[in-house]
Design a protein around this motif. Structure first.
Motif, short mmCIF file in Angstrom:
data_model
loop_
_atom_site.label_atom_id
_atom_site.label_comp_id
_atom_site.label_asym_id
_atom_site.label_seq_id
_atom_site.Cartn_x
_atom_site.Cartn_y
_atom_site.Cartn_z
N THR A 8 45.13 66.07 99.79
CA THR A 8 46.29 66.03 98.91
C THR A 8 47.58 65.87 99.72
OG1 THR A 8 45.16 67.46 97.34
CG2 THR A 8 47.55 67.28 97.11
N PHE A 9 47.68 66.59 100.83
CA PHE A 9 48.85 66.47 101.69
C PHE A 9 48.97 65.06 102.26
CE2 PHE A 9 50.78 66.72 105.94
CZ PHE A 9 52.05 67.15 105.57
N GLN A 10 47.87 64.46 102.66
CA GLN A 10 47.88 63.10 103.19
C GLN A 10 48.33 62.09 102.13
OE1 GLN A 10 47.38 62.09 106.37
NE2 GLN A 10 47.31 64.26 106.84
N ILE A 11 47.89 62.28 100.91
CA ILE A 11 48.29 61.38 99.82
C ILE A 11 49.79 61.53 99.54
CG2 ILE A 11 48.03 60.94 97.35
CD1 ILE A 11 45.03 61.61 97.73
N VAL A 12 50.27 62.77 99.48
CA VAL A 12 51.70 63.01 99.24
C VAL A 12 52.53 62.43 100.38
CG1 VAL A 12 53.47 64.82 99.11
CG2 VAL A 12 51.35 65.04 97.79
N PHE A 16 55.34 59.45 100.07
CA PHE A 16 56.68 59.61 100.64
C PHE A 16 57.00 58.45 101.58
CE2 PHE A 16 59.48 61.35 103.99
CZ PHE A 16 60.59 61.61 103.21
N PHE A 17 56.03 58.05 102.40
CA PHE A 17 56.22 56.91 103.30
C PHE A 17 56.54 55.65 102.50
CE2 PHE A 17 54.24 53.15 105.24
CZ PHE A 17 55.03 53.04 106.39
N LEU A 18 55.81 55.41 101.43
CA LEU A 18 56.06 54.22 100.60
C LEU A 18 57.44 54.27 99.95
CD1 LEU A 18 52.61 53.66 98.87
CD2 LEU A 18 53.62 52.36 100.75
N CYS A 19 57.84 55.44 99.45
CA CYS A 19 59.16 55.57 98.81
C CYS A 19 60.29 55.29 99.80
CB CYS A 19 59.32 56.95 98.21
SG CYS A 19 58.28 57.25 96.77
N VAL A 20 60.19 55.84 100.99
CA VAL A 20 61.23 55.60 102.00
C VAL A 20 61.21 54.13 102.42
CG1 VAL A 20 62.00 56.17 104.34
CG2 VAL A 20 61.28 57.98 102.80
N SER A 21 60.03 53.53 102.52
CA SER A 21 59.93 52.11 102.88
C SER A 21 60.61 51.23 101.84
CB SER A 21 58.47 51.70 103.03
OG SER A 21 57.85 52.41 104.06
N VAL A 22 60.40 51.53 100.57
CA VAL A 22 61.05 50.77 99.50
C VAL A 22 62.56 50.96 99.59
CG1 VAL A 22 61.36 50.64 96.99
CG2 VAL A 22 59.07 50.74 97.96
#
Length: 71
Positions: A8-12, A16-22
């Motif tokens: 679950t932590f890895q998915i979250v 977060f990585f995808l949101c910051v990338s966008v």
């Protein structure tokens, strides 16, 4: 077996990585007022990606070390 909390932590963390990338690709001006060109966006993304991969590698290394000493 990997615990559900760790997965679950890895998915979250990935979300977060995808949101910051966008965010890095959609902003037009950074915090200093500099206009973000494609080259600057790619450099920012490269730095962000290297940081994320380093964090991920450290977590996986810690997981395998803990797993090895548990058995």
């Amino acid at each position: 077996m990997v615990s559900k909390g760790w997965i679950t932590f890895q998915i979250v963390q990935f979300v977060f990585f995808l949101c910051v990338s966008v965010f890095l690709f959609t902003r037009t001006i950074d915090g200093h007022g500099t206009v973000q060109t494609l080259e600057v966006k790619l450099i920012s993304f490269a730095v962000w990606g290297i940081f994320y991969l380093g964090t991920l590698a450290t977590e996986w290394l810690a997981y395998f070390v803990v797993r090895r000493f548990k058995h």
